[in-house]
Write an enzyme that holds these catalytic residues in place. Structure first.
Site, PDB file in Angstrom:
ATOM      1  N   GLU A   1     -27.291  15.738  19.306  1.00  0.00           N
ATOM      2  CA  GLU A   1     -26.544  15.119  18.213  1.00  0.00           C
ATOM      3  C   GLU A   1     -27.461  14.277  17.322  1.00  0.00           C
ATOM      4  O   GLU A   1     -28.274  13.489  17.798  1.00  0.00           O
ATOM      5  CB  GLU A   1     -25.437  14.225  18.779  1.00  0.00           C
ATOM      6  CG  GLU A   1     -24.523  13.634  17.707  1.00  0.00           C
ATOM      7  CD  GLU A   1     -23.412  12.773  18.273  1.00  0.00           C
ATOM      8  OE1 GLU A   1     -22.437  12.533  17.547  1.00  0.00           O
ATOM      9  OE2 GLU A   1     -23.520  12.332  19.443  1.00  0.00           O
TER      10      GLU A   1
ATOM     11  N   LYS B   1     -17.216  16.860  13.358  1.00  0.00           N
ATOM     12  CA  LYS B   1     -16.754  16.141  14.549  1.00  0.00           C
ATOM     13  C   LYS B   1     -15.348  15.574  14.345  1.00  0.00           C
ATOM     14  O   LYS B   1     -15.081  14.882  13.362  1.00  0.00           O
ATOM     15  CB  LYS B   1     -17.739  15.019  14.872  1.00  0.00           C
ATOM     16  CG  LYS B   1     -17.488  14.292  16.179  1.00  0.00           C
ATOM     17  CD  LYS B   1     -18.635  13.335  16.443  1.00  0.00           C
ATOM     18  CE  LYS B   1     -18.471  12.580  17.755  1.00  0.00           C
ATOM     19  NZ  LYS B   1     -19.635  11.705  18.017  1.00  0.00           N
TER      20      LYS B   1
ATOM     21  N   CYS C   1     -20.281  15.667  20.999  1.00  0.00           N
ATOM     22  CA  CYS C   1     -20.287  14.441  21.790  1.00  0.00           C
ATOM     23  C   CYS C   1     -18.906  13.956  22.220  1.00  0.00           C
ATOM     24  O   CYS C   1     -18.360  14.482  23.181  1.00  0.00           O
ATOM     25  CB  CYS C   1     -21.052  13.343  21.052  1.00  0.00           C
ATOM     26  SG  CYS C   1     -21.598  11.999  22.152  1.00  0.00           S
TER      27      CYS C   1
END
Length: 290
Positions: free
Chosen positions: A41, A113, A150
């Site tokens: 990331e 995300k 994540c």
């Protein structure tokens, strides 16, 4: 069979030095036969979300330049490349975005995300707008990739939707670590939970999972506090079995071969998708069933 590489690395003090290392490792992986290379990331810079600093928004000005650069690397290495970049969509509107490049350098797709944390030293809500293009697998020459990022890794709903839409591999570019003041017991619990939840996504969906984490200590320039990113990047198979795992404190490129036919075999003996009671799942659309 698909040869893949997971590039776990540390921030090397500048964007230039960090990208130079990343590029070297990508090319080395390609020379060793990797057809899919996955990066961690926000891999071009430090993890800047440890404090709320408006100056860090300037990092996103490089988004188009970064896309062009990694497109050229994917093309020259003849690989499918999963990157994680700070996207400036418009003035004041930013995303934490995974951009996937086809082996010819074209953009195969993007994922923004969806789940955004706001915890001490993980102040991502200050920087990132939640994604708005959904949980959509990305079609590539080596298969459909369910790319998440994540914090998404704690949500079984995200993995399930990717699986229901035909993803063949789950991929999580990640930045997670310990605070030094945590006890050893607490650190062990956190790491075990992080590995377990992602292995569970593989088991529940009959899919291999690739997780690529940062490593090394990064100090925040404003608060002088830091995160000790715990590495431990890993790959697991369709039954959650660990196929490869990296160090907790060293940069390391994992190279492994996925048996892509395993999902079909596993889903025949563990047909979880067949037995889903979709007519009973309406409560999942509520924040809480009170």
């Amino acid at each position: 069979m698909l040869k893949v590489a997971l590039l776990q690395q540390r921030y090397l003090g500048s964007k230039g030095a960090t990208i130079a290392y990343t590029t070297k490792e990508i090319l080395k992986a390609a020379e060793n036969g990797a057809k899919l290379v996955c990066l961690q990331e926000l891999h071009t810079r430090e993890y800047f979300c440890q404090s709320e600093n408006p100056q860090f928004f300037d990092y996103a000005d490089d988004f188009s330049q970064d896309v062009a650069y990694f497109a050229s690397i994917a093309k020259s290495a003849n690989i499918v490349l999963v990157t994680s970049l700070f996207e400036k969509r418009a003035p004041g509107l930013y995303h934490n975005s995974a951009v996937v490049f086809e082996s010819n350098g074209e953009i195969a797709g993007m994922y923004r995300k969806m789940h955004i944390p706001d915890d001490p030293q993980f102040y991502e809500k200050f920087y990132f707008t939640p994604g708005d293009i959904g949980f959509e697998p990305i079609n590539t020459s080596i298969g459909k990739l369910g790319v998440l990022v994540c914090w998404d890794q704690w949500y079984p709903e995200a993995a399930r939707i990717m699986a229901l839409k035909g993803a063949q591999i789950l991929i999580y570019p990640t930045a997670i670590g310990w605070f030094d003041e945590d006890t050893q017991a607490e650190k062990a619990r956190q790491l075990d939970a992080w590995i377990t939840i992602q292995r569970a996504h593989s088991i529940a969906n009959g899919l291999p999972t690739l997780c690529i984490n940062r490593v090394g200590v990064e100090k925040d320039s404003v608060t002088a506090r830091g995160i000790r990113f715990w590495g431990n990047s890993f790959a697991c198979g369709a039954q959650g079995e660990i196929l490869a795992q990296a160090s907790q404190d060293e940069a390391q490129s994992l190279l492994l071969t996925l048996e892509t036919q395993r999902s079909e075999e596993v889903r025949r003996i563990w047909p979880f998708l067949r037995d889903r009671r979709i007519e009973e799942y309406a409560p999942l659309l509520k924040r809480f069933c009170d």
